[in-house]
Design a protein around this motif. Sequence first.
Motif, short mmCIF file in Angstrom:
data_model
loop_
_atom_site.label_atom_id
_atom_site.label_comp_id
_atom_site.label_asym_id
_atom_site.label_seq_id
_atom_site.Cartn_x
_atom_site.Cartn_y
_atom_site.Cartn_z
N TYR A 132 0.81 -1.22 0.00
CA TYR A 132 0.00 0.00 0.00
C TYR A 132 0.85 1.27 0.00
O TYR A 132 0.33 2.36 0.24
CB TYR A 132 -0.94 0.00 1.21
CG TYR A 132 -1.92 -1.15 1.19
CD1 TYR A 132 -2.87 -1.28 0.17
CD2 TYR A 132 -1.89 -2.13 2.18
CE1 TYR A 132 -3.76 -2.34 0.14
CE2 TYR A 132 -2.77 -3.19 2.16
CZ TYR A 132 -3.70 -3.30 1.14
OH TYR A 132 -4.58 -4.35 1.11
N GLY A 133 2.15 1.13 -0.23
CA GLY A 133 3.01 2.30 -0.32
C GLY A 133 3.61 2.72 1.01
O GLY A 133 4.44 3.64 1.06
N THR A 134 3.21 2.08 2.07
CA THR A 134 3.78 2.32 3.39
C THR A 134 3.71 1.00 4.17
O THR A 134 2.90 0.13 3.84
CB THR A 134 3.01 3.41 4.15
OG1 THR A 134 3.68 3.70 5.39
CG2 THR A 134 1.58 2.99 4.44
N THR A 135 4.56 0.86 5.16
CA THR A 135 4.56 -0.38 5.92
C THR A 135 3.31 -0.47 6.80
O THR A 135 3.00 0.46 7.55
CB THR A 135 5.81 -0.47 6.82
OG1 THR A 135 6.98 -0.45 5.97
CG2 THR A 135 5.80 -1.76 7.63
N THR B 198 7.29 -9.12 15.14
CA THR B 198 7.81 -8.86 13.79
C THR B 198 6.92 -7.89 13.04
O THR B 198 7.37 -7.23 12.10
CB THR B 198 7.91 -10.17 12.96
OG1 THR B 198 6.58 -10.68 12.72
CG2 THR B 198 8.75 -11.20 13.67
N GLY B 199 5.64 -7.78 13.44
CA GLY B 199 4.71 -6.92 12.71
C GLY B 199 4.33 -7.47 11.36
O GLY B 199 3.74 -6.77 10.54
N GLU B 200 4.65 -8.74 11.14
CA GLU B 200 4.34 -9.41 9.88
C GLU B 200 3.64 -10.73 10.16
O GLU B 200 3.76 -11.28 11.27
CB GLU B 200 5.62 -9.64 9.08
CG GLU B 200 6.35 -8.37 8.73
CD GLU B 200 7.63 -8.61 7.94
OE1 GLU B 200 8.17 -7.64 7.40
OE2 GLU B 200 8.08 -9.77 7.86
N PRO B 201 2.92 -11.26 9.21
CA PRO B 201 2.28 -12.57 9.42
C PRO B 201 3.30 -13.66 9.72
O PRO B 201 4.42 -13.63 9.22
CB PRO B 201 1.57 -12.84 8.09
CG PRO B 201 1.37 -11.49 7.47
CD PRO B 201 2.57 -10.69 7.88
N SER B 202 2.88 -14.61 10.54
CA SER B 202 3.73 -15.73 10.90
C SER B 202 2.90 -17.00 10.90
O SER B 202 1.69 -16.97 11.11
CB SER B 202 4.35 -15.55 12.30
OG SER B 202 5.17 -14.41 12.37
N VAL B 203 3.57 -18.13 10.66
CA VAL B 203 2.97 -19.45 10.81
C VAL B 203 3.73 -20.17 11.90
O VAL B 203 4.97 -20.20 11.89
CB VAL B 203 3.03 -20.26 9.50
CG1 VAL B 203 2.41 -21.65 9.70
CG2 VAL B 203 2.31 -19.52 8.37
N LEU B 204 2.99 -20.70 12.87
CA LEU B 204 3.59 -21.45 13.97
C LEU B 204 3.24 -22.92 13.81
O LEU B 204 2.07 -23.31 13.91
CB LEU B 204 3.07 -20.94 15.32
CG LEU B 204 3.56 -21.69 16.56
CD1 LEU B 204 5.08 -21.60 16.70
CD2 LEU B 204 2.87 -21.17 17.82
#
Length: 341
Positions: A110-113, A169-175
């Motif tokens: 989207y142009g920004t984090t 992390t602020g990002e998706p994760s899989v556990l």
Amino acid sequence: MTAVLSRTERVAENLNTALHELFARDATAYLLGEDVDDPYGGAFKVTRGLSTRYPDRVLSTPLSEGGIVGVAGGLALAGDTAIVEIMFSDFVALAFDQILNFATKSVSMYGTTVPMRLLVRCPTGGGRSYGPTHSQSLQKHFVGIPHLSLFEVSPFRDNGAVLGQALATGEPSVLFEDKILYTQRMYRDGVVDDLFRYDLTDDGTARVYVDDQDEFDCVLIAPGGLTQRVVAAARSLLLEDEITCLVLVPSRLYPFDLGPLLPVLARTRLVCVAEESTEGGTWGAQVAHQVHAELWDSLAKPVRLIHSADRVVPTAAHLERHVLVQADDIHRAVRKVVTGD
């Protein structure tokens, strides 16, 4: 000689406690999944008690993995914390599009984090005679996706720390949570059994060793679900063949940071990586590539990869054992690397 384990809470109980602690400190946390409400509390009882304590934030869903992860991704996009339980990790394939093409891309497209606090929990692996569509280890299919981190539960690291690191992390994760671990005990106080000790690096990797962690013939790297098998193999290698292994069990599988492990890896010329998935494009191959790139000049041989057989996982227990990698398979592979026999 029989191993004597240090006794403490079971892995499933530790996961349950970690989720309760997360919900207590984060009022934006939601959990979605099939049959996660009390009194059932999830297929493996990891969500027990959550819906009773937080009825508005624990949502039992219809049987649609794509829909579950899609809704959770929307919650994360809106700024909430979203935890998904996939009843069996085999079914996360049905949510692959939502993970690959929505959740992970939303971080940067989207142009920004954009922070995406989304964690997809996946009960994974075989060893319980659940059959071909309920027993797979699919970690390799998620390696290399930008903005997606992969973690795996182990009996060494408290799952509160794992959840905290994943969400930070602020990002998706899989556990990935290997199902055979759920009823096993967490290790504590640096003790594995009467022979082995362990410690944790700053990034959560467990180092399992005998007496002196600086003296070993081979480094054996494996994800948390193989803990019992790699420790059993290290034990039999020591007692039967006088081969000493240092076992490394990382908590974060991908991106895999080799840096903190380089000092210990530089002290060996032989490295093996074991995993339950079938060979080809695996997490272990990624680790081997990184080790080769950093240590090729000092390695005596290429990194040896140890996998399950290239077949579907049978239901019958005796057939399942022949397909899935076992402690004996790891023992034979390491002995061949070290001795050539």
